[in-house]
Write a protein that holds these residues in place. Structure first.
Motif, PDB file in Angstrom:
ATOM      1  N   TYR A   1      -8.658   5.509   1.832  1.00 56.18           N
ATOM      2  CA  TYR A   1      -7.410   6.252   2.023  1.00 56.18           C
ATOM      3  C   TYR A   1      -6.240   5.281   1.988  1.00 56.18           C
ATOM      4  O   TYR A   1      -6.346   4.136   2.413  1.00 56.18           O
ATOM      5  N   TYR A   2      -5.111   5.789   1.465  1.00 55.09           N
ATOM      6  CA  TYR A   2      -3.889   4.994   1.493  1.00 55.09           C
ATOM      7  C   TYR A   2      -2.714   5.911   1.816  1.00 55.09           C
ATOM      8  O   TYR A   2      -2.820   7.141   1.745  1.00 55.09           O
ATOM      9  N   ALA A   3      -1.595   5.302   2.176  1.00 56.37           N
ATOM     10  CA  ALA A   3      -0.392   6.077   2.479  1.00 56.37           C
ATOM     11  C   ALA A   3       0.835   5.245   2.150  1.00 56.37           C
ATOM     12  O   ALA A   3       0.786   4.014   2.150  1.00 56.37           O
TER      13      ALA A   3
ATOM     14  N   GLN B   1      -6.713  14.678   0.967  1.00 57.43           N
ATOM     15  CA  GLN B   1      -5.530  14.185   1.664  1.00 57.43           C
ATOM     16  C   GLN B   1      -5.341  14.932   2.972  1.00 57.43           C
ATOM     17  O   GLN B   1      -5.782  16.075   3.112  1.00 57.43           O
TER      18      GLN B   1
ATOM     19  N   PHE C   1       0.754   8.055  12.586  1.00 55.98           N
ATOM     20  CA  PHE C   1       0.748   6.611  12.374  1.00 55.98           C
ATOM     21  C   PHE C   1       1.358   5.866  13.554  1.00 55.98           C
ATOM     22  O   PHE C   1       0.855   4.843  13.982  1.00 55.98           O
TER      23      PHE C   1
ATOM     24  N   GLU D   1       1.013  10.908   5.322  1.00 54.08           N
ATOM     25  CA  GLU D   1       0.015  11.628   4.529  1.00 54.08           C
ATOM     26  C   GLU D   1      -0.942  10.611   3.934  1.00 54.08           C
ATOM     27  O   GLU D   1      -0.548   9.758   3.151  1.00 54.08           O
ATOM     28  N   LYS D   2      -2.191  10.694   4.336  1.00 52.80           N
ATOM     29  CA  LYS D   2      -3.216   9.804   3.796  1.00 52.80           C
ATOM     30  C   LYS D   2      -3.875  10.475   2.593  1.00 52.80           C
ATOM     31  O   LYS D   2      -4.276  11.639   2.668  1.00 52.80           O
ATOM     32  N   LYS D   3      -3.978   9.725   1.506  1.00 52.57           N
ATOM     33  CA  LYS D   3      -4.588  10.239   0.281  1.00 52.57           C
ATOM     34  C   LYS D   3      -5.839   9.445  -0.056  1.00 52.57           C
ATOM     35  O   LYS D   3      -5.843   8.215   0.027  1.00 52.57           O
TER      36      LYS D   3
ATOM     37  N   PHE E   1      -6.080   1.922   4.067  1.00 54.52           N
ATOM     38  CA  PHE E   1      -6.863   2.068   5.306  1.00 54.52           C
ATOM     39  C   PHE E   1      -8.334   1.950   4.979  1.00 54.52           C
ATOM     40  O   PHE E   1      -8.831   2.638   4.089  1.00 54.52           O
TER      41      PHE E   1
END
Length: 217
Positions: free
Chosen positions: A205-207, A4, A9, A131-133, A216
């Motif tokens: 990745y998602y947020a 992460q 954005f 925050e991209k995880k 994403f």
């Protein structure tokens, strides 16, 4: 891949006044060094009458490209402080240009560092950092008897259910943070006594943005 990270954005702008000098910070998300340079040139044209257009950017995630410029200010008093705010906040894929309109009073090296630092922070505060995880998409196929237990488990672990399809069986697509994949799969097998099909899909990745899950590629 990093599990992460913080990323810009949506950009924004912040401004401070220090002894009649205006410091205007413009912040923008960028994904390549070329995008960052284009943004810097855009700001130089927009603020063509300013004495300085200092900048810094961080592009990439695992080994980010870091660049900064004092644009005529004393060495280390502008670009470096801007970059230190970016790296201190651990924000990736971000470019910041701080424009200075001189107010007639010299600030000294310490005053310049503080001013460029504060302007950068003001610009970032008016931007949207997410925050991209790193996650894996997993497909579940189960029977109706176990769906309540599955939903309870996923709810407790805050696992996002992307889609649900109810036919003769229940098919679900879930998004699982990469560090939780093994744990979730193990518990799904336990609560259903093994009566579940689990198939791992792609990694991405998602947020969470304004309460919505954004994926994403």
């Amino acid at each position: 891949m990093i599990e992460q990270y913080q990323a810009l954005f949506d950009g924004g702008q912040g401004e401070i006044i220090e002894k009649r000098s205006r410091f205007i910070a413009n912040v923008r998300p960028v994904t390549t060094e070329e995008e960052a340079q284009c943004f810097i040139e855009e700001m130089r044209k927009k603020y063509y009458d300013a004495r300085h257009n200092c900048f810094a950017f961080s592009v990439g995630v695992e080994q980010p490209i870091l660049r900064c410029s004092d644009d005529g200010e004393p060495s280390g008093t502008a670009g470096k402080p801007i970059l230190e705010v970016i790296t201190g906040e651990r924000i990736h894929n971000i470019a910041v240009v701080v424009t200075r309109y001189f107010g007639g009073t010299l600030l000294g090296t310490g005053g310049l560092v503080r001013a460029y630092t504060q302007a950068t922070k003001a610009g970032i505060e008016n931007s949207e950092v997410i925050e991209k995880k790193l996650a894996k998409r997993i497909q579940l196929i189960t029977n109706y008897n176990d769906i309540g237990k599955i939903q309870y488990l996923l709810g407790n672990e805050k696992i996002h259910i992307e889609t649900s399809d109810y036919t003769d069986v229940v098919t679900m697509q879930i998004l699982v943070p990469i560090k939780k994949v093994e744990f979730i799969e193990k518990n799904l097998i336990e609560v259903t006594n093994g009566k579940i099909q689990i198939e791992q899909g792609d990694t991405f990745y998602y947020a969470m943005i304004k309460g919505e899950v954004i994926v994403f590629s």
